[in-house]
Design a protein around this motif. Structure first.
Motif, PDB file in Angstrom:
ATOM      1  N   HIS A 193       0.667  -1.127   0.013  1.00  0.00           N
ATOM      2  CA  HIS A 193      -0.411   0.237   0.361  1.00  0.00           C
ATOM      3  C   HIS A 193       0.698   1.064   0.359  1.00  0.00           C
ATOM      4  O   HIS A 193       0.219   2.118  -0.726  1.00  0.00           O
ATOM      5  CB  HIS A 193      -0.995  -0.020   1.033  1.00  0.00           C
ATOM      6  N   ALA A 196       2.009   2.225  -3.365  1.00  0.00           N
ATOM      7  CA  ALA A 196       0.863   2.045  -4.379  1.00  0.00           C
ATOM      8  C   ALA A 196       0.928   3.813  -4.417  1.00  0.00           C
ATOM      9  O   ALA A 196       0.026   4.341  -5.983  1.00  0.00           O
ATOM     10  CB  ALA A 196      -0.633   1.442  -3.952  1.00  0.00           C
ATOM     11  N   ARG A 197       0.986   4.433  -3.446  1.00  0.00           N
ATOM     12  CA  ARG A 197       1.359   5.685  -3.058  1.00  0.00           C
ATOM     13  C   ARG A 197       1.794   6.714  -3.553  1.00  0.00           C
ATOM     14  O   ARG A 197       2.289   7.575  -3.971  1.00  0.00           O
ATOM     15  CB  ARG A 197       1.078   6.068  -1.445  1.00  0.00           C
ATOM     16  N   GLN A 198       2.842   5.721  -4.522  1.00  0.00           N
ATOM     17  CA  GLN A 198       4.028   6.525  -5.665  1.00  0.00           C
ATOM     18  C   GLN A 198       4.675   6.678  -6.255  1.00  0.00           C
ATOM     19  O   GLN A 198       3.796   4.884  -7.523  1.00  0.00           O
ATOM     20  CB  GLN A 198       5.510   5.988  -4.435  1.00  0.00           C
ATOM     21  N   SER A 199       4.513   6.727  -7.632  1.00  0.00           N
ATOM     22  CA  SER A 199       5.033   6.552  -8.780  1.00  0.00           C
ATOM     23  C   SER A 199       6.492   5.713  -9.457  1.00  0.00           C
ATOM     24  O   SER A 199       7.028   6.008  -9.374  1.00  0.00           O
ATOM     25  CB  SER A 199       5.476   8.063  -9.353  1.00  0.00           C
ATOM     26  N   LEU A 200       5.604   4.403  -9.444  1.00  0.00           N
ATOM     27  CA  LEU A 200       6.609   3.495  -9.168  1.00  0.00           C
ATOM     28  C   LEU A 200       6.337   2.544 -10.528  1.00  0.00           C
ATOM     29  O   LEU A 200       5.357   2.391 -10.764  1.00  0.00           O
ATOM     30  CB  LEU A 200       7.203   2.781  -8.016  1.00  0.00           C
ATOM     31  N   PRO A 201       7.288   1.618 -11.589  1.00  0.00           N
ATOM     32  CA  PRO A 201       6.601   1.095 -11.921  1.00  0.00           C
ATOM     33  C   PRO A 201       6.547  -0.718 -11.890  1.00  0.00           C
ATOM     34  O   PRO A 201       6.626  -1.173 -12.434  1.00  0.00           O
ATOM     35  CB  PRO A 201       8.016   0.590 -13.173  1.00  0.00           C
ATOM     36  N   ALA A 222      13.458   3.212 -15.529  1.00  0.00           N
ATOM     37  CA  ALA A 222      12.454   3.381 -14.482  1.00  0.00           C
ATOM     38  C   ALA A 222      13.070   1.760 -13.794  1.00  0.00           C
ATOM     39  O   ALA A 222      12.615   2.341 -12.436  1.00  0.00           O
ATOM     40  CB  ALA A 222      11.351   3.311 -14.980  1.00  0.00           C
ATOM     41  N   SER A 225      16.061   2.072 -11.703  1.00  0.00           N
ATOM     42  CA  SER A 225      15.915   3.039 -10.516  1.00  0.00           C
ATOM     43  C   SER A 225      15.485   3.223  -9.173  1.00  0.00           C
ATOM     44  O   SER A 225      15.503   3.301  -8.520  1.00  0.00           O
ATOM     45  CB  SER A 225      15.913   4.795 -11.026  1.00  0.00           C
ATOM     46  N   SER A 266      -8.546  -3.463  -1.333  1.00  0.00           N
ATOM     47  CA  SER A 266      -7.353  -4.087  -0.705  1.00  0.00           C
ATOM     48  C   SER A 266      -6.907  -3.923   0.314  1.00  0.00           C
ATOM     49  O   SER A 266      -5.867  -4.981   1.013  1.00  0.00           O
ATOM     50  CB  SER A 266      -5.980  -3.282  -2.549  1.00  0.00           C
ATOM     51  N   ASN A 267      -6.575  -2.960   1.151  1.00  0.00           N
ATOM     52  CA  ASN A 267      -6.912  -2.553   2.380  1.00  0.00           C
ATOM     53  C   ASN A 267      -7.790  -3.143   3.356  1.00  0.00           C
ATOM     54  O   ASN A 267      -7.291  -3.296   4.554  1.00  0.00           O
ATOM     55  CB  ASN A 267      -6.419  -1.183   3.042  1.00  0.00           C
ATOM     56  N   TRP A 281      -2.838  -9.019  -6.535  1.00  0.00           N
ATOM     57  CA  TRP A 281      -2.956  -7.520  -6.591  1.00  0.00           C
ATOM     58  C   TRP A 281      -3.634  -6.596  -5.248  1.00  0.00           C
ATOM     59  O   TRP A 281      -4.602  -5.801  -5.153  1.00  0.00           O
ATOM     60  CB  TRP A 281      -4.741  -7.485  -6.687  1.00  0.00           C
ATOM     61  N   ASN A 282      -2.153  -6.121  -4.664  1.00  0.00           N
ATOM     62  CA  ASN A 282      -2.088  -5.495  -3.718  1.00  0.00           C
ATOM     63  C   ASN A 282      -2.971  -6.012  -2.687  1.00  0.00           C
ATOM     64  O   ASN A 282      -3.426  -4.865  -1.803  1.00  0.00           O
ATOM     65  CB  ASN A 282      -2.076  -3.987  -4.368  1.00  0.00           C
TER      66      ASN A 282
END
Lengths: 354, 496
Positions: A193, A196-201, A222, A225, A266-267, A281-282
């Protein structure tokens, strides 16, 4: 590659079934027979209605007859470095694109890229009046008329026979890496979680036993890093892991107990049900192998506003899908009548009432 | 023709009985029925179509919406739901015998769930307000129709609105999880769930884009996405629109899905530049704006690749925004394109066809020929990445007959979109405006199937009657002059 149009024959068979009020069991590759309630009726084989009708890599769309093999569709796309972004499981080599859409089956990428229904752009169907109809199309944006094509996704053939589908496709990622972390289920849920709140690939997550596995997909820079940022070891099983996961070939899926698919926000915290879990799926899709009875499982999942599907049954189950509340069931009944007034398509395959 | 599928859309409402019943459930300030009070509701964003409703109801609670629906169901009064009234297809055009149900007071953001990345909002909340509320959590709501400062999320769901970022992030249907809906009988139902799917049929997809025909949306749960780490925009100029179109295909063929990919033609560039001074090259026949977003690393890689592709595709000039200020300036011209065109012509009419991108040259050619034939100028603004074309026809409503000529011209453009395998509407909806063109896109059996779906939700045909799906009679009248896929339309019914 095999190409054949037998839509006229299918239409005639539907017309006959309608006249004689014979229920039809629509069948493609027969790879998903295990899924849903017991099929009844005369087999309507659509597996010979096959072939890619149109594929335009730069338009990001493929149109294929429903009986086209899923493997063939994926090969055609791979030759142009593209893919079905919902990463569907096949559950057998005979799987067809029609069956995949009818079940709305989506794989590990689902929480990050969307489900089968998100990629369907158009469809040709035969309704219960034996009429051949066409909805949507091959363009990305289309709001003319009700979205019948998406309605067909997951309807398990109860509203019509799928003849062809148009699907949006995406480029394959340049690079993919699988990372593993040893941690508890609680910490895994927390970690995914947070990511999922960050801009990540990130393109897939799975928690099984005591291991969190994460897939990164994107450009070389990408992925590199993101790996530096997240740490973690590169998995020894690599990308095969995700294929085994989606096809239910991991050792988790072995055994003789019922396999439940739990769909939750998901939470949702760790559930109060005994059994073995696997989280995808998180945390929004949780597999459960349990000896608990249906009532207990459905009640616990409903308390968290989710729903439970008895995905693979080893005992007898009256309901496979979570029962619908009265008003929604009534809408389902009315829609069934709207598409299939004589109730000839896959009756009872999804719910007893439709 | 199937009898249960057709509604004649004639109602005979007893005004006094309706008002007195509604007064029982609504406070005075929630009910309008004097002519001067009704005037602001006579049209939506498509002002060429106007009609006063019999009454306007502006409820504040879901219970009141349910009561209004029960009354209208009992009295058989038509109901037209309205959000912010920014729609461009006349979907919220009132019914003279009916209630205009304004959801404007449902304007609360109920919660933002950062862990599940969702927001629960009332239907009257503005699209942009959701992203503004989510911004402090570094999240946003992706669909961004150009009217996002004013349009409401309820209307977005009803129209399945898009925006400039659809190619990568999808339409409204891809970005919502759950709806609360009041049915025509006044029941409150929940469609979808907080999970990624729900049991049964995909009613969420059916409801999205259904143009107020199936139920009244009273709550929406939307998905939120993390704000991208970096966003960059490239502007490319071309001396030929066809080259610009080819460049779009080349970017996608390279495996890059830009966040936004927009094209403007010469007239649109001139109008926008004159209005906002975005620094657009005035000697270009077309410009492309290509937005790339994601992590620092991937945006850096893509920017270099896209620059090369654009130059190799024949761009006469390629500029990368040097800072955030310039990025916003590049976009400002595009986002202001419609009002900019409004400055160079007394009126303009915005079309909304979608085509397979490779057919762009021939469709632009057709539009240019029609422009000469009808003697009306056209500025083209194009969501190039997903094939959604917005030709703006310039006209003057004060010149007798010019609006009628414009509408006919617009209809022809939409029909040319259908002819190349496209659609009459990509994101604005059918509403009242494109009802005739539905007869061109769909055959009679398909329209009957749509009516059967409507019937499953609203057997009395009270919700937004006469919109979105034409009756076969209407098509027969219109279709007398049209051929569908080489066949005579509706061979089974009488001609007029």
């Amino acid at each position: 590659m095999a190409v054949k149009d037998i839509s006229k024959e299918i239409q005639q068979k539907v017309e006959q079934a309608r006249a004689s009020k014979t229920p039809l069991n629509i069948s493609g590759g027969n790879s998903k027979r295990f899924y849903g309630r017991e099929p009844v009726g005369e087999v309507l084989d659509v597996s010979e209605h096959k072939g890619v009708i149109n594929y335009e890599p730069t338009e990001l769309v493929i149109t294929a007859r429903a009986g086209t093999s899923l493997i063939e569709v994926e090969q055609v796309l791979a030759a142009e470095n593209q893919m079905l972004a919902f990463e569907p499981p096949a559950f057998g080599k005979s799987a067809t694109i029609g069956g995949t859409i009818a079940c709305n089956f989506s794989g590990p990428r689902r929480a990050f890229s969307g489900a089968a229904r998100d990629y369907v752009l158009g469809s040709s169907i035969i309704n219960g009046k034996a009429e051949q109809l066409h909805f949507g199309g091959e363009v990305m944006k289309n709001v003319a008329g009700y979205d019948v094509s998406r309605l067909m996704c997951g309807a398990m053939g109860t509203l019509g026979v799928l003849l062809a589908v148009s699907i949006k496709v995406l480029p394959k990622p340049e690079v993919e890496t699988t990372l593993v972390y040893e941690m508890s289920s609680e910490r895994s849920l927390k970690k995914v979680h947070q990511l999922a709140r960050q801009s990540l690939p990130v393109s897939a997550t799975c928690f099984d036993d005591s291991t969190l596995t994460i897939r990164l997909s994107g450009t070389e820079g990408a992925v590199k890093s993101a790996h530096q940022l997240l740490g973690g070891d590169i998995s020894s099983s690599g990308l095969d892991y995700w294929k085994q996961l989606k096809e239910h070939e991991l050792s988790y899926f072995n055994g003789d107990n019922d396999l439940w698919r739990l769909s939750l926000a998901s939470n949702t915290p760790i559930l109060n049900l005994e059994g073995k879990y696997l989280y995808e799926w998180n945390g929004a899709q949780r597999w459960l192998i349990s000896e608990d009875n249906d009532e207990k499982i459905r009640k616990e999942v409903a308390q968290h506003a989710g729903h439970a599907v008895c995905f693979r049954q080893h005992g007898k189950h009256e309901d496979v899908f979570q029962p619908l509340e009265t008003d929604l069931l009534e809408i389902h009944r009315q829609l069934k009548i709207a598409f299939d007034p004589d109730s000839i398509f896959n009756p009872g395959r999804m719910y007893a009432e439709i | 023709m199937s009898s249960h599928c057709e509604h004649e859309h004639t109602f005979n409402t007893n005004r006094d009985a309706l008002i007195s019943a509604l007064r029982q459930v609504l406070p005075d300030d929630s009910l309008l029925y004097e002519k001067e009070d009704l005037r602001p509701y006579e049209c939506d964003g498509l002002s060429a179509y106007r009609q006063l409703p019999m009454v306007v109801a502006i409820p504040t609670t879901v219970a009141q919406v349910q009561e209004i629906m029960r009354i209208c169901y009992h009295l058989e009064v038509p109901v037209v739901a309205r959000g912010a009234g920014t729609g461009l297809s006349g979907g919220a055009l009132p019914h003279e015998q009916g209630v205009l149900l304004s959801l404007a007071r449902f304007n609360a953001i109920i919660n933002v769930d950062t862990e599940n990345r969702t927001a629960v909002v009332q239907p009257g909340v503005r699209n942009l307000a959701i992203s503004e509320a989510a911004a402090r959590h570094k999240l946003y709501y992706a669909p961004d129709p150009s009217s996002q400062i004013a349009c409401s999320i309820g209307g977005n769901v009803a129209e399945n609105s898009g925006g400039v970022h659809c190619l990568k992030y999808g339409l409204t249907v891809h970005n919502i999880l759950k709806l609360k809906v009041v049915t025509v009988e006044g029941k409150l139902i929940t469609i979808g769930s907080n999970a990624l799917d729900a049991p049964g049929y995909d009613l969420l997809a059916l409801m999205t884009g259904s143009e107020g025909m199936l139920g009244v949306i009273v709550e929406v749960t939307v998905k939120l996405l993390p704000l991208p780490e970096r966003t960059q925009v490239i502007l490319a100029a071309f001396d030929d629109v066809v080259k610009a179109g080819t460049a779009v295909g080349n970017i996608i063929a390279a495996g890059i899905i830009p966040a936004g990919l927009e094209m403007m033609d010469r007239l649109a560039i001139e109008a926008a530049e004159d209005f906002v001074h975005a620094g657009y090259p005035l000697d270009a026949q077309a410009i492309l704006l290509c937005e790339l977003d994601g992590t620092h690393a991937e945006v850096s890689e893509y920017v270099l690749q896209v620059r090369d592709i654009l130059l190799n595709s024949g761009a006469t000039e390629v500029r990368t925004a040097k800072d955030e200020q310039e990025r916003l300036l590049f976009w400002k011209g595009r986002k202001a394109a419609f009002p900019a065109v409004g400055r160079i012509s007394p009126d303009y009419y915005c079309m909304d066809g979608t085509i397979p991108r490779k057919r762009l040259p021939e469709v632009l050619q057709t539009i240019a020929e029609l422009s000469k034939e009808y003697d009306l100028r056209v500025a083209n603004v194009f969501h190039a990445g997903d094939g959604n074309l917005h030709p703006l026809i310039l006209y003057d409503a004060n010149k007798p007959g010019e609006l009628e000529r414009t509408e006919e011209f617009g209809g022809k453009i939409l029909e040319s979109c259908v002819a190349v395998g496209g659609t009459i509407t990509g994101e604005h909806g059918v509403g009242m405006e494109k009802i005739n063109q539905m007869c061109v896109q769909f055959k009679s059996q398909e329209l009957i199937q749509f009516h059967a779906i409507k019937n499953a939700f609203d057997a009395k045909g009270l919700l937004n009657p006469g919109k979105a799906v034409p009756t076969l009679h209407r098509c027969a009248e219109f279709g007398a002059m049209h051929i569908h896929h080489g066949e005579m339309p509706f061979p089974d019914i009488e001609r007029f």
